[in-house]
Write a protein that holds these residues in place. Structure first.
Motif, mmCIF file in Angstrom:
data_model
loop_
_atom_site.group_PDB
_atom_site.id
_atom_site.type_symbol
_atom_site.label_atom_id
_atom_site.label_comp_id
_atom_site.label_asym_id
_atom_site.label_seq_id
_atom_site.Cartn_x
_atom_site.Cartn_y
_atom_site.Cartn_z
ATOM 1 N N GLN A 406 62.415 31.358 82.199
ATOM 2 C CA GLN A 406 63.158 32.489 81.644
ATOM 3 C C GLN A 406 63.366 33.582 82.698
ATOM 4 O OE1 GLN A 406 61.100 34.728 78.551
ATOM 5 N NE2 GLN A 406 63.002 34.975 77.433
ATOM 6 N N GLN A 407 62.318 33.912 83.462
ATOM 7 C CA GLN A 407 62.416 34.953 84.475
ATOM 8 C C GLN A 407 63.362 34.566 85.598
ATOM 9 O OE1 GLN A 407 61.104 37.972 82.977
ATOM 10 N NE2 GLN A 407 60.889 38.232 85.153
ATOM 11 N N ILE A 408 63.246 33.310 86.080
ATOM 12 C CA ILE A 408 64.122 32.876 87.172
ATOM 13 C C ILE A 408 65.573 32.825 86.693
ATOM 14 C CG2 ILE A 408 64.691 30.963 88.706
ATOM 15 C CD1 ILE A 408 61.764 30.352 88.949
ATOM 16 N N GLY A 409 65.778 32.342 85.466
ATOM 17 C CA GLY A 409 67.130 32.308 84.925
ATOM 18 C C GLY A 409 67.738 33.695 84.833
ATOM 19 N N SER A 410 66.961 34.669 84.344
ATOM 20 C CA SER A 410 67.464 36.044 84.229
ATOM 21 C C SER A 410 67.798 36.625 85.589
ATOM 22 C CB SER A 410 66.421 36.925 83.533
ATOM 23 O OG SER A 410 66.149 36.471 82.228
ATOM 24 N N THR A 411 66.911 36.411 86.568
ATOM 25 C CA THR A 411 67.114 36.988 87.897
ATOM 26 C C THR A 411 68.289 36.326 88.610
ATOM 27 O OG1 THR A 411 64.720 37.330 87.994
ATOM 28 C CG2 THR A 411 65.941 37.621 90.027
ATOM 29 N N LEU A 412 68.358 34.994 88.540
ATOM 30 C CA LEU A 412 69.488 34.285 89.133
ATOM 31 C C LEU A 412 70.787 34.691 88.450
ATOM 32 C CD1 LEU A 412 70.823 32.147 90.914
ATOM 33 C CD2 LEU A 412 70.184 30.420 89.222
ATOM 34 N N GLY A 413 70.748 34.821 87.120
ATOM 35 C CA GLY A 413 71.941 35.211 86.387
ATOM 36 C C GLY A 413 72.489 36.539 86.872
ATOM 37 N N LEU A 414 71.589 37.519 87.062
ATOM 38 C CA LEU A 414 72.034 38.824 87.530
ATOM 39 C C LEU A 414 72.657 38.721 88.921
ATOM 40 C CD1 LEU A 414 72.207 41.838 86.965
ATOM 41 C CD2 LEU A 414 69.917 42.090 87.928
ATOM 42 N N ALA A 415 72.012 37.949 89.830
ATOM 43 C CA ALA A 415 72.537 37.815 91.190
ATOM 44 C C ALA A 415 73.911 37.154 91.196
ATOM 45 C CB ALA A 415 71.557 37.012 92.040
ATOM 46 N N VAL A 416 74.054 36.067 90.461
ATOM 47 C CA VAL A 416 75.315 35.339 90.429
ATOM 48 C C VAL A 416 76.419 36.186 89.805
ATOM 49 C CG1 VAL A 416 76.507 33.373 89.394
ATOM 50 C CG2 VAL A 416 74.261 33.048 90.439
ATOM 51 N N LEU A 417 76.116 36.825 88.683
ATOM 52 C CA LEU A 417 77.147 37.548 87.946
ATOM 53 C C LEU A 417 77.570 38.830 88.647
ATOM 54 C CD1 LEU A 417 75.704 36.885 84.391
ATOM 55 C CD2 LEU A 417 77.692 35.792 85.460
ATOM 56 N N VAL A 418 76.633 39.497 89.335
ATOM 57 C CA VAL A 418 77.010 40.671 90.128
ATOM 58 C C VAL A 418 77.934 40.261 91.269
ATOM 59 C CG1 VAL A 418 76.097 42.386 91.758
ATOM 60 C CG2 VAL A 418 75.026 42.093 89.526
ATOM 61 N N THR A 419 77.643 39.103 91.881
ATOM 62 C CA THR A 419 78.497 38.601 92.955
ATOM 63 C C THR A 419 79.891 38.264 92.430
ATOM 64 O OG1 THR A 419 76.559 37.675 94.073
ATOM 65 C CG2 THR A 419 78.704 36.863 94.758
ATOM 66 N N VAL A 420 79.947 37.594 91.277
ATOM 67 C CA VAL A 420 81.239 37.269 90.670
ATOM 68 C C VAL A 420 82.021 38.542 90.367
ATOM 69 C CG1 VAL A 420 82.342 36.328 88.594
ATOM 70 C CG2 VAL A 420 80.487 35.063 89.713
ATOM 71 N N ALA A 421 81.346 39.530 89.796
ATOM 72 C CA ALA A 421 82.008 40.784 89.448
ATOM 73 C C ALA A 421 82.524 41.494 90.699
ATOM 74 C CB ALA A 421 81.043 41.691 88.689
ATOM 75 N N GLY A 422 81.714 41.508 91.767
ATOM 76 C CA GLY A 422 82.137 42.169 92.993
ATOM 77 C C GLY A 422 83.352 41.510 93.626
ATOM 78 N N SER A 423 83.376 40.186 93.601
ATOM 79 C CA SER A 423 84.526 39.465 94.172
ATOM 80 C C SER A 423 85.796 39.728 93.380
ATOM 81 C CB SER A 423 84.228 37.969 94.201
ATOM 82 O OG SER A 423 83.109 37.689 95.013
ATOM 83 N N ALA A 424 85.680 39.725 92.049
ATOM 84 C CA ALA A 424 86.863 39.939 91.205
ATOM 85 C C ALA A 424 87.396 41.358 91.312
ATOM 86 C CB ALA A 424 86.517 39.617 89.756
ATOM 87 N N ALA A 425 86.494 42.329 91.557
ATOM 88 C CA ALA A 425 86.906 43.740 91.581
ATOM 89 C C ALA A 425 87.378 44.196 92.947
ATOM 90 C CB ALA A 425 85.732 44.607 91.127
ATOM 91 N N ARG A 426 87.296 43.323 93.954
ATOM 92 C CA ARG A 426 87.647 43.733 95.322
ATOM 93 C C ARG A 426 89.107 44.200 95.381
ATOM 94 N NH1 ARG A 426 85.733 39.531 97.744
ATOM 95 N NH2 ARG A 426 83.673 40.473 98.013
ATOM 96 N N GLY A 427 89.339 45.358 96.002
ATOM 97 C CA GLY A 427 90.689 45.908 96.106
ATOM 98 C C GLY A 427 91.059 46.839 94.975
ATOM 99 N N ARG A 428 90.204 46.964 93.962
ATOM 100 C CA ARG A 428 90.460 47.874 92.848
ATOM 101 C C ARG A 428 89.507 49.057 92.942
ATOM 102 N NH1 ARG A 428 93.377 45.172 88.605
ATOM 103 N NH2 ARG A 428 93.719 42.985 89.118
ATOM 104 N N ALA A 429 89.726 50.058 92.089
ATOM 105 C CA ALA A 429 88.898 51.260 92.143
ATOM 106 C C ALA A 429 88.621 51.776 90.733
ATOM 107 C CB ALA A 429 89.588 52.346 92.971
ATOM 108 N N GLY A 430 87.547 52.564 90.617
ATOM 109 C CA GLY A 430 87.230 53.250 89.367
ATOM 110 C C GLY A 430 86.893 52.303 88.234
ATOM 111 N N THR A 431 87.233 52.746 87.006
ATOM 112 C CA THR A 431 86.911 51.944 85.826
ATOM 113 C C THR A 431 87.692 50.636 85.800
ATOM 114 O OG1 THR A 431 88.580 53.177 84.543
ATOM 115 C CG2 THR A 431 86.298 53.963 84.441
#
Length: 462
Positions: A406-431
């Motif tokens: 459970q702990q590894i899944g939660s931690t990996l999930g946060l790392a993967v999903l933050v990376t996905v979010a950062g890649s998708a938001a590249r070039g945009r700003a604000g909300t």
């Protein structure tokens, strides 16, 4: 048979014993998320840097996840109740110290010690339930309640964090653990029976490999979430962690008293249950992490309102977990878990449609209910499948492995999903950047939730 291996009588008041165990479990799970809402005020009060602030959360997660397997085996060897109460005592004292901390370093140190206490107490909570309730139906009901506490604790932590931060100070988020811990310590020795111990030795090599391997994996995932997957420290930590975990698994085939008996994974249902305890938290981390940001930064909610916004999810998890014993006896695990994972996925697909103009009722409330009901159905049966038939001598190891996944899944999930979010938001700003990245993360989470559904189709009916 020697005195130390003789099983003591089961607690005369198992209901009180269960209440104490569940109180401890709720306390441990709350601390994974209860600090989230308070982080801005902690930063202002103690002068954290932006990078340092993340370690208020990560210090606890790293130590907790890295030592869970060792904590489970120590309970098997030296007495589950004893290790449980020692863990609660350490956690309670560390919570008090954290609330009194007057510097960033002292707060981080307190969070590390909290993780030590949680790793000792956590695996023994679920193992004590299996030894307290010998009757199969009573055990299933107790394990379902345990699952409700474990799953809803994440959402309740956000609610409680919002209440305490808004009405009192961020320090109350730490102090709230103290009365709970004192109650468990005051009555635990009287009402929680000490199961019999098995004659065995601590696998020191396995303990070192497991602790360092899991710790390196958790650290690598945390670094990836902070700095991206290009960071050398993240990559090398993950490589080292993988090598150490493989070495640990190999070592468990070579010793007479393994820290993690591999026979635990021989049962198909139990192995699938462990897999879903990894995939489920991995997919659901986005709901807690990104929806908290959406409600505060896009919808303009305060800490208190944000906390209460998660109430429908918490209620859904708890209510459906209560219904699981009856559903399992009538339907078996496969249809229950499949239905739950499909509802989780539907809720995640729904929030992936959010935009900067989405309101709470049309855009968030419905998905919250779906994810809450789905989580209650998807996770509660897993505790029963994993712990319901585990040999008594392996209960601590099995509980430690469950919470490690459970702990590894939660931690990996946060790392993967933050990376996905950062890649998708590249070039945009604000909300606009926040919402674009968030919806991409939700879409990824929905796909992962469907993988948990695929695993659920492998369950045998029982």
């Amino acid at each position: 048979m020697t005195a130390h291996t003789m099983a003591r009588p089961v607690a005369a008041r198992p209901g009180i014993a269960l209440a104490l165990i569940l109180t401890c479990q709720l306390m441990l799970m709350l601390d994974v998320t209860v600090m989230n809402v308070a982080l801005p005020r902690i930063r202002a009060d103690l002068g954290f840097t932006p990078a340092g602030l993340s370690w208020v959360m990560n210090a606890y997660t790293l130590v907790f996840g890295g030592l869970l397997l060792l904590g489970g085996r120590l309970g098997d060897l030296f007495g589950r109740r004893r290790v449980f109460l020692i863990g609660v005592a350490v956690f309670t004292v560390a919570s008090l110290a954290g609330g009194l901390a007057d510097s960033a370093g002292l707060l981080i140190a307190a969070r590390i010690v909290q993780g030590l206490g949680a790793a000792a107490a956590g695996p023994s909570t679920i193992a004590l339930i299996t030894s307290t309730f010998a009757d199969q139906r009573a055990r299933v009901r107790a394990l379902s309640l345990f699952s409700a506490m474990a799953s809803s604790g994440f959402a309740v932590g956000l609610i409680l964090g919002g209440l305490l931060t808004e009405w009192l100070t961020w320090r109350s988020v730490m102090f709230i653990n103290v009365p709970f811990g004192v109650v468990v310590l005051a009555f635990g020795r009287r009402y929680i029976a000490e199961p019999g111990r098995q004659p065995a030795r601590l696998d020191l090599a396995g303990a070192v490999l497991a602790t360092s391997g899991v710790g390196a994996l958790v650290f690598g995932f945390i670094r990836a979430a902070e700095t991206g997957w290009d960071a050398a420290s993240a990559v090398w930590s993950l490589v080292a962690g993988g090598v150490l975990v493989v070495a640990f698994v190999w070592s468990q085939t070579r010793v007479g008293h393994p820290m993690l008996p591999l026979r635990l994974f021989a049962d198909r249902n139990r192995a699938a249950g462990y897999t879903n305890f990894f995939l489920g938290p991995l997919s659901m981390m986005s709901a807690f992490f990104f929806l908290t940001q959406f409600l505060q930064e896009v919808s303009g909610y305060g800490a208190l309102t944000t906390g209460f916004a998660f109430l429908p999810m918490a209620v859904g998890i708890f209510a459906l977990s209560r219904a699981v014993p009856r559903l399992l006896s009538q339907l078996g695990p496969k249809p229950v878990v499949v239905t739950g994972t499909l509802l989780m996925s539907a809720g995640l697909w729904w929030v992936a449609r959010l935009s900067t103009g989405s309101g709470y009722v049309p855009g968030v409330l419905g998905p919250m209910i779906l994810m809450g009901v789905g989580s209650g159905l998807a996770f509660a049966p897993l505790n029963v499948l994993i712990m319901g038939t585990v040999p008594p001598e392996d209960a601590g190891a099995a509980g430690g492995a469950l919470q490690t996944m459970q702990q590894i899944g939660s931690t990996l999930g946060l790392a993967v999903l933050v990376t996905v979010a950062g890649s998708a938001a590249r070039g945009r700003a604000g909300t606009d950047a926040l919402v674009t990245g968030m919806t991409a993360a939700f879409t990824t989470s929905a796909v992962i939730a469907l993988l948990t559904c695929a695993v659920a189709f492998t369950f045998r009916r029982q």
